[in-house]
Structures are given as C-alpha cells and as structure tokens.
Design a protein around this motif. Structure first.
Motif, PDB file in Angstrom:
ATOM      1  N   ALA A  41     -36.040  21.078  18.156  1.00 54.29           N
ATOM      2  CA  ALA A  41     -36.502  20.781  19.515  1.00 54.29           C
ATOM      3  C   ALA A  41     -36.819  19.302  19.669  1.00 54.29           C
ATOM      4  N   GLU A  42     -37.394  18.712  18.628  1.00 55.78           N
ATOM      5  CA  GLU A  42     -37.719  17.287  18.674  1.00 55.78           C
ATOM      6  C   GLU A  42     -36.448  16.442  18.775  1.00 55.78           C
ATOM      7  N   VAL A  43     -35.438  16.770  17.967  1.00 59.69           N
ATOM      8  CA  VAL A  43     -34.168  16.039  18.025  1.00 59.69           C
ATOM      9  C   VAL A  43     -33.520  16.240  19.393  1.00 59.69           C
ATOM     10  N   SER A  44     -33.571  17.474  19.900  1.00 57.86           N
ATOM     11  CA  SER A  44     -32.991  17.760  21.211  1.00 57.86           C
ATOM     12  C   SER A  44     -33.647  16.923  22.301  1.00 57.86           C
ATOM     13  N   ARG A  45     -34.965  16.810  22.274  1.00 60.53           N
ATOM     14  CA  ARG A  45     -35.668  16.014  23.291  1.00 60.53           C
ATOM     15  C   ARG A  45     -35.208  14.559  23.254  1.00 60.53           C
ATOM     16  N   SER A  46     -35.000  14.029  22.070  1.00 65.42           N
ATOM     17  CA  SER A  46     -34.547  12.646  21.948  1.00 65.42           C
ATOM     18  C   SER A  46     -33.138  12.475  22.497  1.00 65.42           C
ATOM     19  N   VAL A  47     -32.270  13.447  22.203  1.00 71.30           N
ATOM     20  CA  VAL A  47     -30.888  13.376  22.695  1.00 71.30           C
ATOM     21  C   VAL A  47     -30.861  13.487  24.218  1.00 71.30           C
ATOM     22  N   MET A  48     -31.630  14.429  24.768  1.00 70.85           N
ATOM     23  CA  MET A  48     -31.646  14.593  26.220  1.00 70.85           C
ATOM     24  C   MET A  48     -32.240  13.359  26.903  1.00 70.85           C
ATOM     25  N   ALA A  49     -33.215  12.712  26.273  1.00 73.64           N
ATOM     26  CA  ALA A  49     -33.772  11.472  26.829  1.00 73.64           C
ATOM     27  C   ALA A  49     -32.704  10.381  26.864  1.00 73.64           C
ATOM     28  N   LEU A  50     -31.862  10.322  25.843  1.00 77.90           N
ATOM     29  CA  LEU A  50     -30.746   9.381  25.842  1.00 77.90           C
ATOM     30  C   LEU A  50     -29.814   9.668  27.015  1.00 77.90           C
ATOM     31  N   PHE A  51     -29.474  10.934  27.210  1.00 77.51           N
ATOM     32  CA  PHE A  51     -28.588  11.288  28.323  1.00 77.51           C
ATOM     33  C   PHE A  51     -29.192  10.828  29.656  1.00 77.51           C
ATOM     34  N   ARG A  52     -30.495  11.058  29.820  1.00 83.37           N
ATOM     35  CA  ARG A  52     -31.134  10.721  31.097  1.00 83.37           C
ATOM     36  C   ARG A  52     -31.279   9.207  31.285  1.00 83.37           C
ATOM     37  N   SER A  53     -31.152   8.462  30.201  1.00 86.95           N
ATOM     38  CA  SER A  53     -31.151   7.008  30.349  1.00 86.95           C
ATOM     39  C   SER A  53     -29.820   6.514  30.921  1.00 86.95           C
ATOM     40  N   ILE A  54     -28.806   7.368  30.869  1.00 85.58           N
ATOM     41  CA  ILE A  54     -27.492   7.037  31.406  1.00 85.58           C
ATOM     42  C   ILE A  54     -27.368   7.467  32.859  1.00 85.58           C
ATOM     43  N   THR A  55     -27.838   8.672  33.162  1.00 89.55           N
ATOM     44  CA  THR A  55     -27.730   9.239  34.498  1.00 89.55           C
ATOM     45  C   THR A  55     -28.854  10.240  34.715  1.00 89.55           C
ATOM     46  N   PRO A  56     -29.388  10.321  35.934  1.00 92.31           N
ATOM     47  CA  PRO A  56     -30.401  11.350  36.196  1.00 92.31           C
ATOM     48  C   PRO A  56     -29.790  12.743  36.344  1.00 92.31           C
ATOM     49  N   LEU A  57     -28.471  12.797  36.475  1.00 93.60           N
ATOM     50  CA  LEU A  57     -27.795  14.089  36.689  1.00 93.60           C
ATOM     51  C   LEU A  57     -27.408  14.691  35.345  1.00 93.60           C
ATOM     52  N   VAL A  58     -28.394  15.262  34.672  1.00 92.01           N
ATOM     53  CA  VAL A  58     -28.213  15.903  33.367  1.00 92.01           C
ATOM     54  C   VAL A  58     -28.631  17.358  33.494  1.00 92.01           C
ATOM     55  N   GLU A  59     -27.743  18.263  33.122  1.00 91.99           N
ATOM     56  CA  GLU A  59     -28.010  19.699  33.193  1.00 91.99           C
ATOM     57  C   GLU A  59     -27.938  20.291  31.781  1.00 91.99           C
ATOM     58  N   PRO A  60     -29.072  20.415  31.079  1.00 90.35           N
ATOM     59  CA  PRO A  60     -29.038  21.013  29.745  1.00 90.35           C
ATOM     60  C   PRO A  60     -28.656  22.492  29.823  1.00 90.35           C
ATOM     61  N   LEU A  61     -27.853  22.918  28.867  1.00 88.99           N
ATOM     62  CA  LEU A  61     -27.505  24.332  28.747  1.00 88.99           C
ATOM     63  C   LEU A  61     -28.273  24.995  27.622  1.00 88.99           C
ATOM     64  N   SER A  62     -28.660  24.228  26.632  1.00 92.72           N
ATOM     65  CA  SER A  62     -29.420  24.716  25.476  1.00 92.72           C
ATOM     66  C   SER A  62     -29.936  23.486  24.752  1.00 92.72           C
ATOM     67  N   LEU A  63     -30.501  23.674  23.577  1.00 96.20           N
ATOM     68  CA  LEU A  63     -30.999  22.541  22.815  1.00 96.20           C
ATOM     69  C   LEU A  63     -29.913  21.535  22.475  1.00 96.20           C
ATOM     70  N   ASP A  64     -28.674  22.011  22.349  1.00 94.27           N
ATOM     71  CA  ASP A  64     -27.638  21.154  21.770  1.00 94.27           C
ATOM     72  C   ASP A  64     -26.467  20.852  22.687  1.00 94.27           C
ATOM     73  N   GLU A  65     -26.564  21.128  23.979  1.00 82.06           N
ATOM     74  CA  GLU A  65     -25.447  20.799  24.861  1.00 82.06           C
ATOM     75  C   GLU A  65     -25.938  20.575  26.281  1.00 82.06           C
ATOM     76  N   ALA A  66     -25.171  19.767  27.029  1.00 83.58           N
ATOM     77  CA  ALA A  66     -25.559  19.455  28.402  1.00 83.58           C
ATOM     78  C   ALA A  66     -24.346  18.942  29.164  1.00 83.58           C
ATOM     79  N   PHE A  67     -24.381  19.147  30.473  1.00 80.93           N
ATOM     80  CA  PHE A  67     -23.438  18.505  31.380  1.00 80.93           C
ATOM     81  C   PHE A  67     -24.072  17.224  31.910  1.00 80.93           C
ATOM     82  N   LEU A  68     -23.248  16.201  32.126  1.00 79.53           N
ATOM     83  CA  LEU A  68     -23.693  14.959  32.750  1.00 79.53           C
ATOM     84  C   LEU A  68     -22.713  14.602  33.866  1.00 79.53           C
TER      85      LEU A  68
END
Length: 402
Positions: free
Chosen positions: A89-116
């Motif tokens: 969960a900690e690693v996932s939070r860091s990865v999702m924070a990286l995604f959100r630094s690129i675009t606010p349009l981030v849709e997580p599907l689970s801990l390990d995948e997301a649409f941007l």
C-alpha cells in the motif's frame, strides 16, 4: 501499432499503467538476492493461495489464485513469501502520487494499476508516448520495480495494450490501428466476458474478437441477452465512450464481529464471514451500490490485526460473491489453529449500480443467487431482519444462529 516512437501517438491520450507482478516485485526489491528467481507471494500450507508470482515462476505455469501447493508442484524451487500488504500500500501510494503529479485525471483500479488521461499534459511533457516512457523510468528509478504501459484513444484498448506490453514494455495503439490490434484477440479478452459467456460464444464458432464483430448485433443479443450483446458488439469495434474518472470520495461499508471467546475453528470463522458478507451485501443493495474490492480484517488473541484485500474483476452486490472472496482471502492466510478475537468484512471502492457493466454470466446459478438475495431483502423488509438466512447460518437443531 508501435512499441515506442512518440510520433505515433496521434489520437492517443489515455494511458493504462500496470505494475509488473507487483507484490512479487516489491518483495524482490526488498530481497535483491531473489532477483531472477521464481518467487511466489501467498499463503503457505495446503489451503494457501498464490496472490502474485514473478515471471520466472509464471514460466512454470504458476498464476494468481492457484493453490500454493499446486504452484510448488509446478515450480518446486520457488521461494514462497507471506506478503506485506502495508508495504504494498505504501509503494502504491507513492506510485499514484507520481501519476497525479503528471495529470489530475487518474483513475486507480487497484493498488497496482490506473488509467491516466494525459490530454492536458502534452505541452509540458510531450505526447502520450513520451509521458508513458517518463513514467516507466520514474517508477523504476524511485521504486525499483517495473511497469507496463498501454497508450490508446480509449480505456478499453489502453488496458489491452498494457497487457500485450508485459512485462516492462510500452505499446501504442492508434485509432487507425485498433481493428488490426483488437480483432485477432480471443473473445475472452473483451471486458465482461466470463467463462460461461465465452463458452456460449465459442459454441457459436466465435473464437476471436473479429469473429464476434462481424456477427449481426441482433444475433449476439439472442445468444447472450440484449444488454450484453450490444455491449460486446460496441467493444468488438473498439468503441468505449467512458472517460477517465479521477478519484471519487472513498466509500465503503462493512461489518465486523468480536467473538465472546477466542476462536480457532476455521468452520466457525467461515460461518461468521458468511454472515458478515450477507449483511454487507444487503447494505450494498439497499444503497444502490456495487463493490469493486472486498477486504477482510482479522484480529488475533494478542490484538495483532491484519487486513487483506482483493479487487474483483467486476463489481458486485451479491453476498455469495462477497463471501467467496472473503473466504479465499482468509484461507490464503494459511492460519493453523491461530486464536482469533475478531473478524470483519468490508466492501470498498463502491460505484453506483447503474454506472458499471455487470459480469456477463449466463448461468442460472449466478442469476439465481442474486434473485434469492433480492427476495430475502423483500422478506426482511416485511418480516424483519434475519427472516431469511443461508442454511449454514442455522444451528443443527434448526434454530437461527445468533
């Protein structure tokens, strides 16, 4: 289709980013001596289940949800690790924070995948391919794990592209290339096609998405139902109007139970998980929600507490499906007569019942389960809670369990 050139991203603004063998990769990062070897994350013992495996283990046929005992028969040299959900969960939070630094349009599907949706990030970072490669490099540099990226004009095709790019790759499918990419795939690649739907389609001689695409939509609807037939027809031509939906407010519902005395009998735990799952699903139906994730909570006699979660392929409000997942999560812990003080079941990542396609399963058993639970809901409203219960929640003398 392209595996890299940024000039080939015309018409592509959707990324699907998927961590490669996420749990197992995080474990290898923590134990670098295991790099390049088969590693399995999951419960040990006869009832343990695989939750993740490195690609070295997958080459032997090991896959998620397989009993660990069978996985070890296929790959006896594998290292089996119990897993650490808090770390993941900690690693996932860091990865999702990286995604959100690129675009606010981030849709997580689970801990390990997301649409941007990166349509607004092009001026700053380049086109979708450049952004995808940038994310892959950042994830590896910062987290020490790899990810695969699908780039396309729609969510559906982007997700299929990331799967095709695995492991550690990037695949671009431009709008003009969608049919060439999509139509050779097996019909089971279409979202919402479960085992029974696939069986029906195969009996009709429809083996590929291209086969299905060229069948009249009315024929499909007669075979699998009006809604499912129309849904599959649209997907077979690459049509997916859904937008990337950023994080919604966290919604969840569930129940937990503290036993009067500590319990070490798995049958008692299973019965309690069933009761909690039925109650949780009832609350989902009454609120018009479907759950994408099922989580269990287990507190031991010494008050140590763990949670385990699993994201479903398709959101549900059916108690039996919630219970099947909750029980699998519990059994995967591989507990051997551990004394348990409390168990809980929670439905998380809720979505409105009308906002997501339900599993396109045709079996009477699946339809019957939901119909039976809806009937139980009506009985509860008329006669009171607990008027109808699963038989396993009754005492041997026929009295309801408390």
């Amino acid at each position: 289709m392209s595996s890299g050139s940024s000039s080939r991203a015309a018409g592509c603004t959707v990324l699907h980013v998927d961590m490669d063998a996420f749990f197992a990769s995080v474990e290898v990062r923590r134990r670098p001596e295991l790099a390049g070897t088969p590693v399995i994350v999951g419960g040990a013992g006869n009832r343990g289940v695989v939750t993740s495996a490195t690609y070295e283990a997958r080459r032997y046929g090991v896959h998620a949800a397989m009993p660990t005992s069978r996985a070890l028969r296929l790959c006896p040299t594998a290292t089996v690790l119990p897993g650490d959900v808090a770390l993941y969960a900690e690693v996932s939070r860091s990865v999702m924070a990286l995604f959100r630094s690129i675009t606010p349009l981030v849709e997580p599907l689970s801990l390990d995948e997301a649409f941007l949706d990166v349509s607004g990030a092009g001026r700053r970072l380049g086109d979708a391919v450049a952004i995808g490669e940038y994310l892959r490099a950042r994830v590896f540099d910062e987290q020490g794990i790899t990810c695969s990226v699908g780039v396309a004009g729609t969510k559906f095709v982007a997700k299929l592209a990331s799967t095709a790019a695995k492991p550690d790759g990037l695949l671009v499918v431009r709008p003009a290339e969608v049919m060439a990419f999509l139509h050779p795939l097996p019909v089971g690649a279409l979202w919402g096609v479960g085992a029974r739907t696939e069986e029906v389609l195969l009996r009709l001689g429809l083996r590929t998405v291209g086969d299905l695409a060229h069948v009249p939509v009315r024929t499909l609807q007669r075979a699998v139902g009006p809604a499912a037939g129309a849904h599959l027809h649209e997907l077979s031509w690459g049509r997916d109007p859904r937008r990337v939906v950023p994080d919604e407010p966290e919604r969840s519902t569930g129940h937990e139970e503290t036993f009067g005395t500590d319990v070490d009998d798995p049958a008692v735990i299973h019965r309690e998980l069933l009761r909690l799952s039925e109650r949780t699903a009832g609350r989902l139906r009454s609120g018009g929600w479907l759950a994408r994730t099922v989580t269990i909570k287990v507190r031991f006699a010494d008050f140590a507490t763990i949670t385990r979660s699993r994201t479903l392929d398709v959101a549900t409000d059916v108690g039996q499906e919630v219970y099947d997942t909750a029980r699998a999560l519990f059994d995967a812990l591989g507990l051997d007569r551990a004394r348990i003080r409390l168990v809980g079941v929670r439905a998380e990542r809720l979505v409105r019942a009308g906002s997501t396609p339900r599993q396109l399963e045709l079996g009477a058993r699946e339809r019957g389960r939901r119909e039976a639970e809806l009937a139980a809901d009506r009985a509860a409203r008329r006669f009171g809670a607990g008027a109808v219960r699963p038989a396993t929640l009754l005492h041997p003398d026929g009295q309801r369990a408390p």
